[in-house]
Design a protein around this motif. Structure first.
Motif, PDB file in Angstrom:
ATOM      1  N   GLY A  86      16.263   8.547 -51.388  1.00  0.00           N
ATOM      2  CA  GLY A  86      17.450   8.044 -51.082  1.00  0.00           C
ATOM      3  C   GLY A  86      18.286   8.955 -50.227  1.00  0.00           C
ATOM      4  O   GLY A  86      19.566   8.241 -49.801  1.00  0.00           O
ATOM      5  N   THR A  87      18.261  10.265 -50.374  1.00  0.00           N
ATOM      6  CA  THR A  87      19.310  11.080 -49.672  1.00  0.00           C
ATOM      7  C   THR A  87      18.697  11.652 -48.506  1.00  0.00           C
ATOM      8  O   THR A  87      17.594  11.885 -48.468  1.00  0.00           O
ATOM      9  CB  THR A  87      19.629  12.224 -50.740  1.00  0.00           C
ATOM     10  OG1 THR A  87      18.624  12.953 -51.213  1.00  0.00           O
ATOM     11  CG2 THR A  87      20.408  11.678 -52.002  1.00  0.00           C
ATOM     12  N   ASN A  88      19.332  12.051 -47.580  1.00  0.00           N
ATOM     13  CA  ASN A  88      18.966  12.779 -46.345  1.00  0.00           C
ATOM     14  C   ASN A  88      20.015  13.486 -46.026  1.00  0.00           C
ATOM     15  O   ASN A  88      20.740  13.584 -44.914  1.00  0.00           O
ATOM     16  CB  ASN A  88      18.560  11.773 -45.413  1.00  0.00           C
ATOM     17  CG  ASN A  88      18.023  12.405 -44.067  1.00  0.00           C
ATOM     18  OD1 ASN A  88      17.548  13.187 -44.169  1.00  0.00           O
ATOM     19  ND2 ASN A  88      18.194  11.817 -42.882  1.00  0.00           N
ATOM     20  N   PRO A  89      20.053  14.865 -46.572  1.00  0.00           N
ATOM     21  CA  PRO A  89      21.015  15.954 -46.255  1.00  0.00           C
ATOM     22  C   PRO A  89      21.048  16.281 -44.682  1.00  0.00           C
ATOM     23  O   PRO A  89      19.926  16.332 -44.057  1.00  0.00           O
ATOM     24  CB  PRO A  89      20.531  17.022 -47.054  1.00  0.00           C
ATOM     25  CG  PRO A  89      19.745  16.608 -48.259  1.00  0.00           C
ATOM     26  CD  PRO A  89      19.117  15.495 -47.780  1.00  0.00           C
ATOM     27  N   ASP A  90      22.026  16.527 -44.235  1.00  0.00           N
ATOM     28  CA  ASP A  90      22.138  17.094 -42.791  1.00  0.00           C
ATOM     29  C   ASP A  90      23.229  18.270 -42.728  1.00  0.00           C
ATOM     30  O   ASP A  90      24.426  18.084 -43.021  1.00  0.00           O
ATOM     31  CB  ASP A  90      22.697  16.002 -41.725  1.00  0.00           C
ATOM     32  CG  ASP A  90      22.586  16.529 -40.333  1.00  0.00           C
ATOM     33  OD1 ASP A  90      21.917  17.463 -39.899  1.00  0.00           O
ATOM     34  OD2 ASP A  90      23.320  16.010 -39.575  1.00  0.00           O
ATOM     35  N   PRO A  91      22.774  19.592 -42.598  1.00  0.00           N
ATOM     36  CA  PRO A  91      21.340  19.803 -42.047  1.00  0.00           C
ATOM     37  C   PRO A  91      20.348  19.736 -43.343  1.00  0.00           C
ATOM     38  O   PRO A  91      20.738  19.936 -44.506  1.00  0.00           O
ATOM     39  CB  PRO A  91      21.382  21.143 -41.626  1.00  0.00           C
ATOM     40  CG  PRO A  91      22.689  21.653 -42.096  1.00  0.00           C
ATOM     41  CD  PRO A  91      23.612  20.558 -42.362  1.00  0.00           C
TER      42      PRO A  91
END
Length: 249
Positions: free
Chosen positions: A117-122
């Motif tokens: 459920g997380t999508n770190p950027d970068p």
């Protein structure tokens, strides 16, 4: 995933004998001399059959372990370089036909996958690589031998076909590198908090060996004999074909 990129060229210095110093080696049909280097380069002949020369290249790539550890604030990088200018001469009547770099790469790649459920950027990552790049002094060509993403201890070997005669000075720029980036994620159970996830990478290259294949160069007279023989064969075939046509075969 690991990839290997190769394109290798070498020419070597004339003499006959055995290794006689850290900065140079001599062999039956070729030799190598160090003209300039940032790190101490210790070369020794491992084996020499006349057609194959294997040389240990201690110090050609940095012998130190390169490592980094990163949080989420930014990419952590560590690069160790070495520059070497080596003079290579092939003995008259011979040429290099191929060259191989081989050794042992011991690396680590440690990065935690982001929670569901997380999508770190970068996005977090860990990587490592070695790179051997060079050009012939006064020439326009550019050549590389490289490998990356080593996890654990692995043997590597890269080979290229090459035709080199006479003297060449090769200028090498060699790199061992590690990079990493961690991340921060919001984690919730009965309460929520920012969890920090570090990432790390390392690489150490050892037991580097350069193996060169050498072959005799045919004399011009040999080419003349081959062409003459081919001409005789072609003439005989044409004569036979004409004779069959005359007989109506």
């Amino acid at each position: 995933m690991k990839r290997t990129i190769v394109s290798l060229v070498l020419g070597l210095a004339l003499s006959a004998g055995t290794a006689h110093g850290a900065g140079s080696v001599t062999a039956t049909n070729l030799g190598i001399a160090t003209l300039d280097t940032m790190l101490p380069l210790d070369m020794k002949v491992i084996s020499d059959t006349g057609n194959t020369l294997s040389v240990s290249m201690d110090g050609f790539l940095t012998p130190e372990k390169v490592s980094v550890k990163a949080g989420y604030e930014g990419i952590a990088e560590n690069h160790l370089y070495n520059f070497s200018a080596l003079q290579f001469d092939v003995r008259a009547g011979y040429r290099i036909t191929s060259l191989t770099f081989s050794g042992i790469a011991a690396g680590t790649l440690d990065v935690t996958a982001p929670p569901p459920g997380t999508n770190p950027d970068p996005y977090p990552f860990a990587g490592n690589y070695f790179d051997i790049s060079w050009g012939i002094q006064g020439g326009s060509g550019y050549h590389r031998a490289a490998g990356d993403d080593f996890a654990g201890t692995q043997a590597f070997s890269v080979t290229t076909g090459q035709s080199i005669e006479g003297r060449s000075v090769l200028e090498f720029t060699n790199t061992v590198s590690a990079t990493a980036l961690g991340y921060q994620a919001l984690v919730c159970t009965d309460h929520c908090w920012d969890q920090l996830y570090d990432a790390s990478a390392s690489l150490q290259v050892s037991n580097l060996v350069m193996t060169v294949q050498i072959a005799a160069v045919p004399e011009p007279e040999t080419y003349g004999m081959l062409l003459g023989g081919l001409a005789v064969v072609v003439a005989a075939m044409r004569t036979g074909l004409s004779a069959r046509r005359d007989r109506g075969v």
